[in-house]
Design a protein around this motif. Structure first.
Motif, PDB file in Angstrom:
ATOM      1  N   ALA A 184      52.693-140.851  32.276  1.00 43.97           N
ATOM      2  CA  ALA A 184      52.080-139.924  31.318  1.00 43.97           C
ATOM      3  C   ALA A 184      53.140-139.056  30.644  1.00 43.97           C
ATOM      4  O   ALA A 184      53.063-138.801  29.428  1.00 43.97           O
ATOM      5  CB  ALA A 184      51.047-139.056  32.025  1.00 43.97           C
ATOM      6  N   TYR A 185      54.101-138.582  31.420  1.00 44.49           N
ATOM      7  CA  TYR A 185      55.205-137.801  30.823  1.00 44.49           C
ATOM      8  C   TYR A 185      55.977-138.659  29.811  1.00 44.49           C
ATOM      9  O   TYR A 185      56.331-138.190  28.718  1.00 44.49           O
ATOM     10  CB  TYR A 185      56.148-137.311  31.913  1.00 44.49           C
ATOM     11  N   MET A 186      56.272-139.907  30.173  1.00 41.09           N
ATOM     12  CA  MET A 186      57.015-140.777  29.269  1.00 41.09           C
ATOM     13  C   MET A 186      56.227-141.047  27.991  1.00 41.09           C
ATOM     14  O   MET A 186      56.781-141.017  26.888  1.00 41.09           O
ATOM     15  CB  MET A 186      57.347-142.094  29.963  1.00 41.09           C
ATOM     16  N   GLN A 187      54.928-141.292  28.135  1.00 45.17           N
ATOM     17  CA  GLN A 187      54.105-141.584  26.962  1.00 45.17           C
ATOM     18  C   GLN A 187      53.988-140.375  26.035  1.00 45.17           C
ATOM     19  O   GLN A 187      53.812-140.533  24.822  1.00 45.17           O
ATOM     20  CB  GLN A 187      52.705-142.033  27.403  1.00 45.17           C
ATOM     21  N   SER A 188      54.070-139.182  26.609  1.00 45.59           N
ATOM     22  CA  SER A 188      54.002-137.964  25.793  1.00 45.59           C
ATOM     23  C   SER A 188      55.392-137.486  25.365  1.00 45.59           C
ATOM     24  O   SER A 188      55.569-136.342  24.973  1.00 45.59           O
ATOM     25  CB  SER A 188      53.274-136.856  26.562  1.00 45.59           C
ATOM     26  N   ARG A 189      56.385-138.371  25.500  1.00 44.26           N
ATOM     27  CA  ARG A 189      57.758-138.120  25.059  1.00 44.26           C
ATOM     28  C   ARG A 189      58.473-137.037  25.867  1.00 44.26           C
ATOM     29  O   ARG A 189      59.451-136.467  25.400  1.00 44.26           O
ATOM     30  CB  ARG A 189      57.794-137.735  23.563  1.00 44.26           C
ATOM     31  N   GLN A 190      58.007-136.774  27.084  1.00 32.08           N
ATOM     32  CA  GLN A 190      58.718-135.862  27.983  1.00 32.08           C
ATOM     33  C   GLN A 190      59.505-136.728  28.974  1.00 32.08           C
ATOM     34  O   GLN A 190      59.185-136.803  30.162  1.00 32.08           O
ATOM     35  CB  GLN A 190      57.741-134.929  28.694  1.00 32.08           C
ATOM     36  N   ILE A 191      60.541-137.382  28.436  1.00 33.68           N
ATOM     37  CA  ILE A 191      61.242-138.438  29.171  1.00 33.68           C
ATOM     38  C   ILE A 191      61.938-137.919  30.423  1.00 33.68           C
ATOM     39  O   ILE A 191      61.859-138.533  31.492  1.00 33.68           O
ATOM     40  CB  ILE A 191      62.248-139.136  28.239  1.00 33.68           C
ATOM     41  N   ASN A 192      62.598-136.794  30.324  1.00 28.74           N
ATOM     42  CA  ASN A 192      63.331-136.263  31.484  1.00 28.74           C
ATOM     43  C   ASN A 192      62.388-135.913  32.629  1.00 28.74           C
ATOM     44  O   ASN A 192      62.698-136.182  33.798  1.00 28.74           O
ATOM     45  CB  ASN A 192      64.143-135.039  31.068  1.00 28.74           C
ATOM     46  N   LYS A 193      61.238-135.302  32.309  1.00 31.38           N
ATOM     47  CA  LYS A 193      60.266-134.979  33.364  1.00 31.38           C
ATOM     48  C   LYS A 193      59.740-136.255  34.012  1.00 31.38           C
ATOM     49  O   LYS A 193      59.559-136.320  35.241  1.00 31.38           O
ATOM     50  CB  LYS A 193      59.118-134.160  32.778  1.00 31.38           C
ATOM     51  N   GLY A 194      59.481-137.275  33.192  1.00 38.34           N
ATOM     52  CA  GLY A 194      58.973-138.530  33.740  1.00 38.34           C
ATOM     53  C   GLY A 194      59.961-139.191  34.679  1.00 38.34           C
ATOM     54  O   GLY A 194      59.600-139.646  35.767  1.00 38.34           O
TER      55      GLY A 194
END
Length: 597
Positions: free
Chosen positions: A485-495
């Motif tokens: 979900a983090y990656m899909q919402s462009r929060q790559i580092n958190k993902g």
């Protein structure tokens, strides 16, 4: 007039039967009546809205819409569900051939149209109400008592899940054949014959093949021998082989089904790594008094119902909830000891029915640490029987009291059931209302998070997964979904951070491996993604989405032959329709560019 005619005329007169005796005649009251007709109409009207309900993405997808095993296209496909080999090999989670036959026949005729699945379940429910009426009449010897019991059974909100959920067909089928076997056994016991004995055993076997819990059927027949107030079990010849052979044959059949079910369960545990998560410091069997008191509480006060309940949060055995539950169990025990001494056999029959009916589910609750309303479908007959007995007693004191109370309770049940039924209309409504009813329920948060992720609502998926992991931190699947979900919402580092931390604790978890491969694929590193996808498939060979991801990364890294072989092997086995469509699409692309066949 002749002397013989005079003597016959002056002979002893046949005693006139009273009104009560006529009301309790099995020929007139045990069959059809206007009261029973009203109960059937009321229950059908309550649940008729299910004809417009959808198949939910909560087991309906696994058992029906994405289960190629039951998606029959011909008569031969219908019969294949009777083979136990796929279940013994771990390719199918459950071996319930009668349930799967129903699914296969419906799919053969109507495809994946949700309406026939729901209407079939409703039909089974109405048939179960008919059988509850007949057994209640036999036990209570009262038309009004049977009406009370069948109305309470038919309208009780705790049965909503078993009626409106297409995946609960197994509960309805199992209960139907158990009740039919009891009806056949009563006829056999009254007048022993090979035909009724065989029907008893076959109906019990059908119950076991609908759901393995049906193995309890022979024990329920035994209750009629020991505790049925209207069965003469002490007469001469009651304990002969001629009278007891159906019970013995049923026990042997149940033993065979039980051994097969245990073997399938062990296989699935080994292949799919199905393990329970510890949520309490005490063994589950220690907490069973609390669980059973909660079950009884929902039967008595059926509000705040939900599809699945978390295990009781008992921190210490000295807590008020635990002590009250133990005291409640002891009080019930004292009450039934008193009934035993006073030879009140009907309460003992009801207790036996509830205990035997709940016994298999206690094992489920111990192993999975969850409970659901559908587990109470068959045991609730005992509750309805006891309440009907109490209402009959009130009716004997004041003619109108029992009827008024029954109608009042029925109306209350309808008011409680209507909003709960509406919750099951569609997947979106189901998960949103489930989370509203139980904001910290593990299953509500998990299902809602997965559904929101699939629908592309990444903010909600992050919210639900974060809330879940805050209260239940040791759950790798939720960590995997949160990372995606983090990656899909462009929060790559958190993902990446979430997935890396989770992989340190669970390095071989297939969902985490798949999610990490998905992250690398999105980040433009198909070679590294293929490594994680391959590891996920190695850990869980049945993870088709990982195989699709692996094939795609093979194509991106110019390993076309490996992708072709993988996809070709996939399409030659039963697959969910969506996975098959993806695999066939990739195969067609390869064949178009290479000319391979």
């Amino acid at each position: 007039m002749s002397r013989s005619k005079k003597s016959r005329k002056k002979g002893t007169k046949k005693p006139a039967s009273s009104k009560a005796d006529r009301n309790q005649s099995p020929k007139t009251s045990g069959g059809w009546s206007w009261g029973l007709f009203a109960v059937i109409v009321a229950c059908a009207a309550l649940y008729v809205q299910v004809h417009s309900f959808q198949l939910l993405k909560w087991d309906d997808n696994k058992l029906i819409s994405q289960n190629a095993w039951v998606q029959a296209e011909s008569l031969g496909d219908v019969f294949r569900v009777w083979s136990p080999q796929p279940a013994l090999q771990g390719k199918v989670l459950e071996y319930f051939p009668l349930r799967d036959t129903a699914y296969a026949v419906i799919h053969w005729i109507w495809g994946l149209n949700p309406r026939p699945y729901h209407l079939f379940n409703l039909l089974l429910y109405l048939l179960n109400i008919l059988l509850v009426y007949r057994l209640s009449f036999h036990l209570l010897r009262s038309r009004e008592g049977a009406w009370f019991a069948s109305l309470l059974f038919g309208l009780h909100p705790i049965h909503v899940e078993a009626v409106v959920w297409a995946s609960a067909v197994k509960e309805q089928l199992m209960a139907l054949f158990v009740l039919l076997s009891c009806e056949a056994f009563l006829r056999f016991w009254k007048r022993p014959s090979v035909a009724w004995g065989l029907l008893t055993v076959l109906a019990g076997l059908a119950a076991s093949l609908s759901k393995h819990v049906g193995v309890i059927a022979p024990l329920l027949w035994s209750l009629f021998v020991f505790f049925d107030p209207n069965t003469k079990s002490k007469s001469k010849g009651s304990w002969s082989v001629q009278r007891l052979w159906p019970i013995a044959a049923g026990l042997v059949a149940s033993l065979g089904i039980g051994i097969l079910s245990l073997q399938i369960g062990k296989t699935n545990l080994a292949i799919h790594s199905l393990t329970k998560s510890a949520t309490t410091t005490f063994p589950s069997w220690v907490l069973q008094p609390v669980v059973q008191m909660e079950n009884l509480g929902r039967l008595l006060f059926p509000w705040g119902l939900m599809p699945v309940y978390d295990p009781p949060a008992v921190k210490t055995l000295a807590s008020a909830s635990y002590l009250l539950a133990v005291a409640g169990c002891l009080l019930l025990l004292v009450g039934f000891v008193w009934a035993w001494k006073k030879n009140h056999r009907l309460p003992l029959f009801a207790l036996g029915w509830f205990l035997v009916g709940m016994a298999p589910f206690v094992a489920v609750q111990v192993s999975t640490q969850l409970t659901a309303d559908r587990y109470l479908f068959l045991p609730s007959f005992a509750f309805c029987l006891l309440v009907a007995m109490g209402l009959l007693w009130l009716e004997s004191k004041k003619a109108w009291v029992g009827r008024v109370l029954t109608v009042g309770v029925g109306v209350t049940f309808v008011v409680l059931a209507v909003p709960y039924i509406a919750m099951w209309n569609s997947t979106g409504t189901f998960w949103s209302q489930f989370v509203q009813r139980a904001p910290l329920n593990k299953h509500a948060l998990s299902g809602a998070a997965s559904y929101q992720l699939e629908k592309g609502n990444f903010a909600k998926a992050i919210e639900y997964n974060t809330r879940y992991l805050k209260h239940y931190p040791m759950e790798p699947t939720r960590a995997a979904d949160l990372g995606v979900a983090y990656m899909q919402s462009r929060q790559i580092n958190k993902g990446k951070a979430v997935l890396q931390n989770a992989l340190k604790k669970f390095p071989t978890h297939p969902q985490l491996l798949y999610a990490t491969g998905f992250v690398f694929a999105m980040g433009g590193n198909p070679k590294q993604a293929s490594v994680y996808f391959a590891d996920a498939v190695k850990q869980q060979p049945g993870m088709h989405k990982a195989k699709i991801g692996l094939a795609q990364t093979y194509l991106q890294t110019r390993r076309v032959r490996q992708a072709y072989n993988l996809l070709n092997a996939m399409v030659n086995q039963p697959l969910p329709s969506s996975i098959r469509a993806q695999a066939m699409g990739l195969l067609q692309q390869i064949r178009k560019h290479t000319g391979w066949k």
